[in-house]
Design an enzyme around this catalytic site. Structure first.
Site, PDB file in Angstrom:
ATOM      1  N   HIS A 271       0.842  -1.194   0.004  1.00 35.15           N
ATOM      2  CA  HIS A 271      -0.011  -0.118  -0.138  1.00 35.15           C
ATOM      3  C   HIS A 271       0.908   1.260  -0.042  1.00 35.15           C
ATOM      4  CE1 HIS A 271      -3.057   2.914   1.087  1.00 35.15           C
ATOM      5  NE2 HIS A 271      -3.948   1.842   0.775  1.00 35.15           N
ATOM      6  N   ASP A 328      -8.037  -5.383  -0.457  1.00 33.12           N
ATOM      7  CA  ASP A 328      -8.352  -6.259  -1.224  1.00 33.12           C
ATOM      8  C   ASP A 328      -8.137  -7.476  -1.276  1.00 33.12           C
ATOM      9  OD1 ASP A 328      -7.403  -3.371  -3.170  1.00 33.12           O
ATOM     10  OD2 ASP A 328      -9.564  -4.031  -2.969  1.00 33.12           O
TER      11      ASP A 328
HETATM   12  C1  SDX Z   1      -6.094   0.061  -3.318  1.00 32.50           C
HETATM   13  O1  SDX Z   1      -4.234   4.434  -2.300  1.00 32.50           O
HETATM   14  C2  SDX Z   1      -5.089   4.146  -1.560  1.00 32.50           C
HETATM   15  O2  SDX Z   1      -5.552   4.402  -0.622  1.00 32.50           O
HETATM   16  C3  SDX Z   1      -5.608   2.934  -2.337  1.00 32.50           C
HETATM   17  C4  SDX Z   1      -6.646   2.153  -1.773  1.00 32.50           C
HETATM   18  C5  SDX Z   1      -8.039   2.823  -1.450  1.00 32.50           C
HETATM   19  O3  SDX Z   1      -9.098   2.443  -0.507  1.00 32.50           O
HETATM   20  O4  SDX Z   1      -8.314   3.659  -2.329  1.00 32.50           O
HETATM   21  O5  SDX Z   1      -6.493   1.577  -0.608  1.00 32.50           O
HETATM   22  C6  SDX Z   1      -7.222   0.727  -2.716  1.00 32.50           C
HETATM   23  O6  SDX Z   1      -5.656   0.396  -4.202  1.00 32.50           O
HETATM   24  C7  SDX Z   1      -5.184  -0.819  -2.239  1.00 32.50           C
HETATM   25  C8  SDX Z   1      -3.880  -1.357  -3.269  1.00 32.50           C
HETATM   26  C9  SDX Z   1      -4.520  -2.400  -4.225  1.00 32.50           C
HETATM   27  N1  SDX Z   1      -3.453  -2.831  -5.122  1.00 32.50           N
HETATM   28  C10 SDX Z   1      -2.853  -3.997  -5.079  1.00 32.50           C
HETATM   29  O7  SDX Z   1      -3.014  -4.800  -4.002  1.00 32.50           O
HETATM   30  C11 SDX Z   1      -1.870  -4.208  -6.011  1.00 32.50           C
HETATM   31  C12 SDX Z   1      -0.637  -4.934  -5.529  1.00 32.50           C
HETATM   32  N2  SDX Z   1       0.226  -3.895  -4.810  1.00 32.50           N
HETATM   33  C13 SDX Z   1       0.975  -3.302  -5.610  1.00 32.50           C
HETATM   34  O8  SDX Z   1       1.212  -2.843  -6.909  1.00 32.50           O
HETATM   35  C14 SDX Z   1       1.643  -1.628  -4.906  1.00 32.50           C
HETATM   36  O9  SDX Z   1       1.909  -2.287  -3.612  1.00 32.50           O
HETATM   37  C15 SDX Z   1       0.720  -0.555  -4.725  1.00 32.50           C
HETATM   38  C16 SDX Z   1       0.364   0.035  -6.131  1.00 32.50           C
HETATM   39  C17 SDX Z   1      -0.407  -0.870  -3.909  1.00 32.50           C
HETATM   40  C18 SDX Z   1       1.566   0.529  -4.163  1.00 32.50           C
HETATM   41  O10 SDX Z   1       2.593   0.851  -4.770  1.00 32.50           O
HETATM   42  P1  SDX Z   1       3.726   1.876  -4.461  1.00 32.50           P
HETATM   43  O11 SDX Z   1       3.423   2.622  -3.143  1.00 32.50           O
HETATM   44  O12 SDX Z   1       4.104   2.723  -5.686  1.00 32.50           O
HETATM   45  O13 SDX Z   1       4.855   1.349  -4.169  1.00 32.50           O
HETATM   46  P2  SDX Z   1       6.004   0.787  -5.042  1.00 32.50           P
HETATM   47  O14 SDX Z   1       5.515  -0.126  -6.225  1.00 32.50           O
HETATM   48  O15 SDX Z   1       7.377   1.781  -5.234  1.00 32.50           O
HETATM   49  O16 SDX Z   1       6.677  -0.766  -4.473  1.00 32.50           O
HETATM   50  C19 SDX Z   1       7.617  -0.396  -3.328  1.00 32.50           C
HETATM   51  C20 SDX Z   1       8.536  -1.962  -3.323  1.00 32.50           C
HETATM   52  C21 SDX Z   1       9.128  -2.269  -4.667  1.00 32.50           C
HETATM   53  O17 SDX Z   1      10.053  -3.060  -4.608  1.00 32.50           O
HETATM   54  P3  SDX Z   1      11.540  -2.218  -4.836  1.00 32.50           P
HETATM   55  O18 SDX Z   1      11.819  -1.341  -6.141  1.00 32.50           O
HETATM   56  O19 SDX Z   1      11.814  -1.453  -3.765  1.00 32.50           O
HETATM   57  O20 SDX Z   1      12.620  -3.611  -4.817  1.00 32.50           O
HETATM   58  O21 SDX Z   1       7.799  -2.877  -3.084  1.00 32.50           O
HETATM   59  C22 SDX Z   1       7.397  -3.706  -4.070  1.00 32.50           C
HETATM   60  C23 SDX Z   1       8.110  -3.120  -5.349  1.00 32.50           C
HETATM   61  O22 SDX Z   1       8.424  -4.022  -6.203  1.00 32.50           O
HETATM   62  N3  SDX Z   1       6.049  -4.267  -3.978  1.00 32.50           N
HETATM   63  C24 SDX Z   1       5.597  -5.475  -4.401  1.00 32.50           C
HETATM   64  C25 SDX Z   1       4.225  -5.340  -4.017  1.00 32.50           C
HETATM   65  N4  SDX Z   1       3.879  -4.051  -3.603  1.00 32.50           N
HETATM   66  C26 SDX Z   1       5.050  -3.172  -3.773  1.00 32.50           C
HETATM   67  N5  SDX Z   1       6.262  -6.619  -4.844  1.00 32.50           N
HETATM   68  C27 SDX Z   1       5.360  -7.490  -4.905  1.00 32.50           C
HETATM   69  N6  SDX Z   1       4.180  -7.594  -4.639  1.00 32.50           N
HETATM   70  C28 SDX Z   1       3.383  -6.590  -4.379  1.00 32.50           C
HETATM   71  N7  SDX Z   1       2.198  -6.617  -4.028  1.00 32.50           N
END
Ligand code: SDX
Length: 390
Positions: A271, A328
């Site tokens: 998140h 989710d």
């Molecule tokens: C919602 O914003 C809100 O409030 C949203 C929400 C709402 O109520 O409106 O809460 C609802 O959208 C919840 C999120 C649902 N999405 C998912 O579950 C999809 C999977 N999650 C990710 O794609 C990710 O965690 C996000 C999109 C939710 C957040 O992305 P960020 O903040 O841009 O973080 P990032 O992509 O920069 O990740 C940081 C690190 C990275 O690794 P490094 O580059 O540091 O090595 O964490 C890793 C990412 O690769 N990472 C994951 C991961 N989420 C982040 N690795 C594997 N699986 C994951 N799910």
């Protein structure tokens, strides 16, 4: 360039506004609507009470709640000509695409732009949006099934109406299971607002040009559709089903999620704000167990989810990045147990998030926020002379 432009991809470190609606603390995993904790509201309030709280700032008195419900009933009829629009879609169209189109189309039948300075007009427009959005959201499912479209039943409550709109067939009477209505009411509350997330920021951005309320909500639906945002609840179920089909080898999928060469991410994990457990995920996880037990549903997917969660929470990669289950991760398991089809999960999220979008749009307009128009740093070609590219 006048002044310093700082680029902040995804606005990870930028604030877009001040707001009195929702408070989040990502470190402590706190979520409050207008100062009330999400735990209290999920336990003690109804979705319509929480909708009223978000939009108007205070919990409604009994009279205010009755007035709000009557305002919704008064506007629950959707113009029959809207059926011509939905008939233009193939059955295979994703419900979120249909919902976004129908929401925008509501403007055609309610052309009077919302005059935010006129309280009575604003109130009517809000009731209209709450009522008609719920009806057209269920029409996306009915259309995909080839079923006749249902009408809002003014003798039933809002969430109970969702169930009858979705599942009432002409072949016989339908009455919603109160356990299901109660679970959905709680789920809608948990999804109702979440400060400046992607779809809400989109609603504010579109609304800042003084586009109408329906057009702004329609843009929020489109943003929510993405699998990184609201679309994650559908992606979680598809991921869990894939793991189940693959023999339940959660470690294999954890390894994929950590492999930088593999685009696969653990859906429902991580998140932007919560670097601790998403408080909503905790409540939904508990509700999932209760609902499945009450309905007597044995779902191997729930066991896979628990196994995956345990493994991820113990894994260095996820721990070091503060990746926890989000809203989710478990919601789809409940929706499935309630008989909601997978491609409707994100529509469920949209129904829950609607009052939040309305509240944020109203606050942005009442605060007379300027039109959203960020700058950029240009990195393209310097000036070059035009030579026909023969
Ligand atoms: C919602 O914003 C809100 O409030 C949203 C929400 C709402 O109520 O409106 O809460 C609802 O959208 C919840 C999120 C649902 N999405 C998912 O579950 C999809 C999977 N999650 C990710 O794609 C990710 O965690 C996000 C999109 C939710 C957040 O992305 P960020 O903040 O841009 O973080 P990032 O992509 O920069 O990740 C940081 C690190 C990275 O690794 P490094 O580059 O540091 O090595 O964490 C890793 C990412 O690769 N990472 C994951 C991961 N989420 C982040 N690795 C594997 N699986 C994951 N799910």
């Amino acid at each position: 360039l006048t002044g310093i432009i700082t680029i902040d991809p995804g606005y990870k470190n930028s604030g877009s506004c001040t707001s009195e609606i929702t408070f989040l603390d990502g470190e402590l995993g706190i979520l409050r609507y207008r100062g009330y904790s999400i735990e209290d509201l999920a336990e003690k309030a109804s979705f319509l009470e929480v909708s009223y709280l978000l939009i108007f700032g205070e919990l409604p008195t009994a009279a205010e709640l009755e007035n709000f419900e009557n305002g919704i009933k008064k506007h629950s009829l959707v113009n029959e000509e809207m059926k011509n629009i939905i008939d233009g879609f193939p059955k295979t169209a994703h419900p979120m695409g249909v919902l976004s189109a129908l929401t925008s189309a509501l403007t055609a039948f309610n052309p009077k732009a919302v005059n935010v300075d006129n309280e009575k007009e604003m109130y009517e427009a809000i009731c209209k949006t709450m009522a008609k959005f719920l009806v057209i959201a269920t029409w996306t499912y009915r259309k995909s099934m080839g079923y006749p479209l249902n009408y809002y039943d003014n003798t039933k409550g809002y969430v109970e109406n969702f169930m009858q709109l979705m599942f009432q067939l002409p072949t016989g009477p339908y009455s919603a299971n109160p356990v299901v209505v109660d679970a959905l009411d709680k789920l809608f509350i948990l999804h109702a607002d979440h400060e400046q997330n992607c779809s809400t920021s989109t609603v504010r951005m579109v609304g800042s040009s003084h586009a109408g309320l329906f057009a702004s909500i329609s843009s929020g639906v489109s943003a929510l559709w993405g699998p990184l945002h609201g679309g994650a609840n559908q992606a979680v179920l598809e991921m869990l089903e894939e793991i189940n089909k693959d023999g339940g080898d959660t470690d294999k999928f954890l390894a994929k999620a950590k492999d930088k060469n593999d685009p696969f991410r653990l859906m429902g994990f991580g998140h932007r704000v919560y670097k601790n457990f998403d408080p909503r995920a905790k409540i939904i996880k508990k509700a999932a167990k209760e609902v499945l037990e009450t309905l007597g549903v044995e779902d191997p997917i729930l066991d896979i989810a628990r196994k995956l969660e345990t493994a991820a929470l113990e894994d260095e990669y996820f721990k070091s990045r503060n990746l926890y289950p989000n809203v989710d991760f478990y919601s789809g398991i409940i929706y499935r147990a309630l008989g909601i089809p997978t491609d409707m999960f994100t529509v469920m999220f949209a129904i829950g998030r609607l009052p939040g979008w309305i509240a944020q749009w109203k606050e942005m307009r009442e605060n007379k926020e300027p039109i959203g128009r960020p700058r950029q740093i240009y990195t393209g070609h310097p000036l070059r002379e035009f030579k026909p590219n023969k």
